[in-house]
Design a protein around this motif. Structure first.
Motif, short mmCIF file in Angstrom:
data_model
loop_
_atom_site.label_atom_id
_atom_site.label_comp_id
_atom_site.label_asym_id
_atom_site.label_seq_id
_atom_site.Cartn_x
_atom_site.Cartn_y
_atom_site.Cartn_z
N THR A 268 0.94 -0.99 -0.18
CA THR A 268 -0.29 0.31 -0.02
C THR A 268 0.91 1.68 0.09
OG1 THR A 268 -0.43 -0.10 2.25
CG2 THR A 268 -2.19 -1.29 0.93
N ARG A 304 -6.73 -7.46 -2.03
CA ARG A 304 -7.01 -6.23 -1.15
C ARG A 304 -9.04 -5.94 -2.06
NH1 ARG A 304 -3.82 -4.09 2.38
NH2 ARG A 304 -1.11 -4.63 1.56
N GLN A 307 -10.31 -2.18 -1.36
CA GLN A 307 -9.39 -0.98 -1.05
C GLN A 307 -8.90 0.24 -2.73
OE1 GLN A 307 -6.02 -1.73 1.00
NE2 GLN A 307 -7.17 -3.46 2.15
#
Length: 349
Positions: A268, A304, A307
């Motif tokens: 990230t 993920r 996101q």
């Protein structure tokens, strides 16, 4: 007896602090014994006997691992292993005894007839103990990367050709290969560079690369365990005695191949900030972008879900254009991977 007194020429260790040698005085103990245990022996014990990685410990404490801490992580069975009882348990006991009493260690050792022969015997036993330590790591995430995640032959050759042509533009003083894995491109860079730092967060692949380079007597490539998403910070009481990664060298070229998606999606890190950090190192850049159609990227994105990531070809090209002068690029035959050679704006000027 600190590892910070050892620097590297490729895979060859070189002791640099000759001023730490002092003439022996009869009755003196080995002043560096405790330091050697805390910064060399205990980390190796924990890795070999418990498979506990030592890098976070040493990064968190310049003084290393204390006898008490090491003892707390070992079991009674471990005391049967060569050197553990003497150098961990008994040293911890002795240290506790002397810390709680008004004693003069040097005077007591002289009175007991401590001699240089005892130091030599201790060093000899330590050497034997360390030579018989073997780390048997479990298979790591990337140790089988070449076998499990192969490029097809056309993409592999296309990538190799692009990197080779970019490297051949000039002779480089220092090249960093971020996420080097097996060192394929580090070796390629070494043909055009004086020194190459091969950096990867996976200790298993770095260990394999180091052993291969050591066997070959390579003095150009230095493999290091470095997590680009969590590099060593400045350490010491002022935060400057041990410099952070970005201050330890000035690369002229950086290889960042098949790594961006792991940092941006897996860790990230914002894509634009990653490119800006790379540009801040002042080096030219060979970087590979793997788009969302690639199976590995799809796997990372599944982990993920929900996101949002600024992760696209247009996003990386915008970031590269802002921070670098993009010289050339090539999309491989699969259509999912694009390579860029970007020149530092200071160099282009």
């Amino acid at each position: 007896a600190t590892p910070f007194n050892i620097q590297w020429i490729g895979s060859r260790p070189t002791f640099i602090d000759v001023s730490s040698f002092t003439r022996y005085e009869p009755g003196d103990p080995w002043a560096g014994y405790r330091q050697f245990c805390q910064q060399f022996l205990y980390p190796l014990f924990l890795q070999a006997h418990k498979n506990i990685p030592f890098h976070p410990w040493l990064r968190g404490s310049l003084e290393g691992i204390t006898p008490e801490t090491c003892r707390s992580m070992l079991s009674g069975r471990d005391y049967l292993r060569p050197g553990v009882l003497t150098h961990v348990y008994l040293q911890a006991k002795a240290q506790a005894r002397y810390e709680s009493a008004d004693l003069n260690i040097r005077r007591d050792l002289r009175a007991a007839g401590f001699s240089a022969a005892l130091i030599k015997n201790n060093v000899s036993r330590l050497r034997q103990t360390i030579e018989h330590l073997h780390w048997k790591p479990i298979r790591s995430t990337w140790s089988e990367y070449d076998r499990q995640h192969p490029y097809d032959d056309v993409d592999r050759q296309g990538k190799s050709n692009f990197v080779s042509q970019a490297l051949a533009r000039r002779h480089w003083s220092l090249v960093w290969d971020l996420g080097c894995n097996t060192g394929t491109y580090s070796r390629m860079a070494a043909k055009h560079a004086e020194h190459v730092l091969a950096l990867d967060a996976d200790h298993v692949v770095i260990d394999r690369l180091y052993r291969a380079l050591k066997e070959q007597g390579d003095s150009t490539i230095l493999p290091l365990v470095v997590d680009i998403a969590d590099p060593s910070p400045g350490l010491g009481w002022r935060g400057r005695e041990r410099q952070p990664l970005s201050d330890r060298g000035s690369p002229e070229l950086i290889l960042c191949l098949a790594l961006v998606h792991h940092l941006v999606i897996g860790r990230t890190i914002p894509l634009a900030e990653l490119i800006a950090w790379l540009a801040g190192l002042g080096a030219d850049l060979i970087i590979e972008f793997v788009d969302r159609r690639d199976p590995m990227v799809n796997r990372l994105l599944r982990n993920r879900e929900g996101q949002e990531f600024e992760y696209s070809t247009s996003a990386i090209e915008a970031a590269l254009t802002q921070c670098f002068s993009v010289v050339t690029h090539k999309t491989l035959e699969s259509g999912t991977r694009t390579l860029y050679y970007a020149q530092a704006k200071t160099h282009a000027a």
